[in-house]
Design an enzyme around this catalytic site. Structure first.
Site: not given
Ligand code: SAH
Length: 522
Positions: A44, A66, A186
Site C-alpha cells: 500500500d 500510489k 480519514m
C-alpha cells in the site's frame, strides 16, 4: 463456523501484514519474518517502502496504491492479484499501512481468500491511532482524564445542513457523549463537518483537539487547538492526509510528553554521501537523533581489479613487522581475501597492527584483533609520525585503497621499508539517484555530509551548476576532517561544520551542536 477448506496441493499462502504507521521500526518481528520469506509483496502507499528491503532481492514487488485515495489497483484487482500468485504456489505478503484490520479492508481480503481456499494469516500492525499519537506525545487513556478510547472513521461526517444522525451510519450524539478520547481516521477533508457535528450534539467547543499529520515519519507535524478551532487552524496550516484528529482532554498532556519532534535533528534533511557499506551505519546515528537521511553514495567500494599483488603479500605477511590500515574497508578487504584463499588469522603471526583511527580499530576488533597503535589524531600525518617513532628500520605493509594520499609512504619511506598494496578499489558512481539530485537542486535538503576528498570531488562532478551553487550556501556542509574541508573549499564550497575529531561520531556531534546554537535552527 465453517472449517477452512483443506489446502490444495501446490497452493501458496498469503500473509496480511500490518506495516505500522510509517516508521519502519514499528513493523512486528512476525511481519519481518513473513517479508523475509516473501516471493511476492503487494504493498500500500501508506506502508513505508523501506520495508520492501526486508524482502529477498528477487521477490516481485506490486504497488497497490500510489497516494491517498488513488489506488493503482482497485480492491477487486488487489484480491485477484493475491489469489493469482497464491494459486501459482507463491508465498505472498500483503503489506498494509497501520493494522490490516483497522479501517484497512483486511477483513474483506481475508474473506475473499477463504472463499477461494487459499491459506492465509493475519499479522497485526501498530495502527496509526496508537503509533502516531504515541509519537505525538498524546496518551490515548490517562488515569482520571480518559478511561476509554474510540477509533472512528471520519468518512461519515454529516454536512452542517444535514440532520446529524440521518446522514450518517454513526451515532454522533453518542460520540459527543463518549466518556473518553476520540480518534478520527480519514478525516482531513471533513474536519469542519466532524467538529461541527460533535459541537452541535453537545460536546464543549473548548475540548482540546489535535491533528497528527504523517505521524512517526520525519514529516510528522502536530497542530493543536480546541474542538472549536482545530478545523480552521488545520486549513490555515495546510494539513494534508494522512492525518488523524484526536479529541479529548489527553491532548493537553502533549506539552509534557512530546518527544519525537524534540530530538536534536528532527526535521533536518541530511544527505549521506559515503559508500553504501558505511552509509547504512552512518545514517542510523543521524536517524536516531531525528534526522531524515537521504543516502546518496558518490563512490563505491569494489574488490581490486587484480588480486595478484594482494595475494603475494598475503603469502609473505609473516615477514612484516607492521601491518597498517587506514580504513575499515581496508580491514575487511584484507581479512576477507585472506579467508577466501583458505587462510586465517594465524597467518599474521607476530606482526603488529596500526589503525588510523577508532573506526578502523573497531573493524579490526570485529576480527578479534587489537590495534597496537592508534595515532593521537586520526589522519595520515599523525599516523606517519607515530609509526616513525616506533617503527624505524622495520618492514611495514600498508593495506589501502587503490587511490588516495601517499603521505605515509612519503614520510615513513625515509626510515623504514614500506610497501603498499591495494586491498580494495574506490570507484566513482555513475550518477546520483535522480530524485535526490532534484531535491538538492530545488532546496529540499538542509545538510550534506562529506567524509573524504574523493567524495567531495565526485559530488561536485555529479551535480548540475544549479546544485553546485546551492551547496555551501542554502545547503550546509559538515565535513569529517580538515583535509576534507580543504577539498570542499578548493571547489568553492563554504563548510559550516568540521568534526573536531576525524570520526563519524565527531561529525555528528559537531552537526548537532551547530543546529542547537544556530538561531534559525536550520
Ligand atoms: N489501517 C490503517 C488505517 C488506514 S485508513 C491503520 O491501522 O492505521 C487511512 C487513515 O489512517 C488515514 O486517513 C489517516 O487518518 C490514518 N493514518 C495512517 N497513517 C497515518 C500516519 N502516519 N499519521 C497519521 N494518520 C495516519
Amino acid at each position: 463456523m465453517t472449517p477452512p477448506p483443506r489446502p490444495r496441493p501446490g497452493i501458496g499462502h498469503v500473509s496480511l501484514v500490518g506495516a505500522g504507521p510509517g516508521d519502519p521500526g514499528l513493523l512486528t518481528l512476525r511481519g519481518a519474518e513473513a517479508l523475509a520469506r516473501a516471493e511476492v509483496v503487494v504493498f500500500d502507499h501508506l506502508a513505508n517502502e523501506r520495508l520492501l528491503d526486508l524482502a529477498p532481492a528477487g521477490a516481485l514487488r506490486v504497488r497497490a496504491g500510489k497516494s491517498v485515495g488513488h489506488c493503482t489497483l482497485s480492491q477487486d484487482q488487489i484480491n485477484a492479484t493475491l489469489v493469482d500468485h497464491a494459486e501459482a504456489g507463491k508465498r505472498v505478503v500483503r503489506l498494509k499501512g497501520g493494522d490490516p484490520l483497522v479501517f484497512g479492508r483486511g477483513s474483506e481480503e481475508g474473506a475473499y481468500l477463504r472463499e477461494r481456499g487459499i491459506p492465509f494469516e493475519i499479522v497485526p500492525g501498530v495502527t496509526s491511532g496508537i503509533g502516531a499519537t504515541a509519537y505525538a506525545g498524546i496518551p490515548l487513556t490517562s488515569r482520571g482524564v480518559a478511561s476509554a478510547v474510540a477509533f472512528v472513521t471520519g468518512h461519515q461526517a454529516p454536512k452542517s445542513s444535514q440532520a446529524v444522525n440521518a446522514a450518517s451510519r454513526l451515532d454522533w450524539s453518542a460520540l459527543a457523549k463518549f466518556p473518553g478520547t476520540l480518534v478520527f481516521y480519514m478525516g482531513v477533508t471533513h474536519l469542519a463537518d466532524i467538529t461541527g457535528a460533535l459541537v452541535r450534539e453537545g460536546k464543549p467547543a473548548g475540548t482540546p483537539a489535535a491533528i497528527v499529520e504523517s505521524g512517526t515519519t520525519p514529516a510528522q507535524r502536530v497542530v493543536a487547538g480546541t474542538l472549536g478551532t482545530i478545523a480552521e487552524t488545520a486549513k490555515d496550516r495546510g494539513v494534508r492526509p494522512p492525518a488523524l484528529l484526536v479529541v479529548g482532554e489527553v491532548v493537553a498532556q502533549r506539552e509534557a510528553l512530546a518527544w519525537f519532534e524534540s530530538r536534536p535533528l528532527f526535521g533536518r534533511r541530511i544527505v549521506v554521501t559515503r559508500p553504501r557499506e558505511e552509509a547504512e551505519r552512518s545514517s542510523a546515528a543521524l536517524e536516531a537523533l531525528g534526522a531524515e537521511v537521504l543516502i546518496a553514495p558518490t563512490v563505491e567500494i569494489l574488490p581490486p581489479e587484480d588480486h595478484g599483488p594482494l595475494d603475494d603479500e598475503l603469502d609473505r605477511i609473516g615477514e612484516y613487522d607492521w601491518l597498517v590500515f587506514t580504513s575499515a574497508n581496508g580491514v575487511r578487504g584484507f581479512f576477507d581475501r585472506l579467508w577466501d584463499r583458505g587462510g586465517d588469522l594465524r597467518a599474521l603471526g607476530g606482526v603488529r597492527l596500526a589503525a588510523i583511527g577508532p573506526s578502523t580499530a573497531e573493524a579490526l576488533a570485529r576480527y578479534r584483533l587489537r590495534a597496537d597503535l592508534i595515532p593521537p589524531s586520526f589522519h595520515s600525518e599523525s599516523l606517519a609520525e607515530s609509526l616513525a617513532a616506533v617503527a624505524a628500520g622495520s618492514r611495514i605493509l600498508m593495506a589501502r585503497a587503490d587511490r588516495g594520499r601517499t603521505v605515509l609512504q612519503d614520510v615513513l619511506g625515509k626510515s623504514a621499508e614500506v610497501r603498499q598494496v591495494a586491498v580494495y578499489r574506490n570507484a566513482d558512481v555513475e550518477g546520483l539517484p535522480p530524485a535526490l539530485r532534484s531535491r538538492i537542486e530545488e532546496g529540499g535538503v538542509d545538510w550534506i555530509t562529506l567524509s573524504s576528498p574523493a567524495i567531495v570531488a565526485r559530488l561536485h562532478a555529479l551535480l548540475s551548476p544549479e546544485g553546485r551553487r546551492r551547496v555551501g550556501v542554502e545547503i550546509k556542509l559538515a565535513t569529517i576532517s580538515p583535509i576534507t574541508t580543504a577539498a570542499a573549499t578548493a571547489v568553492g564550497w563554504d563548510v559550516a561544520v568540521e568534526a573536531p575529531v576525524a570520526t563519524w561520531d565527531g561529525l555528528v556531534e559537531a552537526l548537532v551542536a551547530h543546529v542547537a546554537t544556530s538561531r534559525d535552527g536550520s
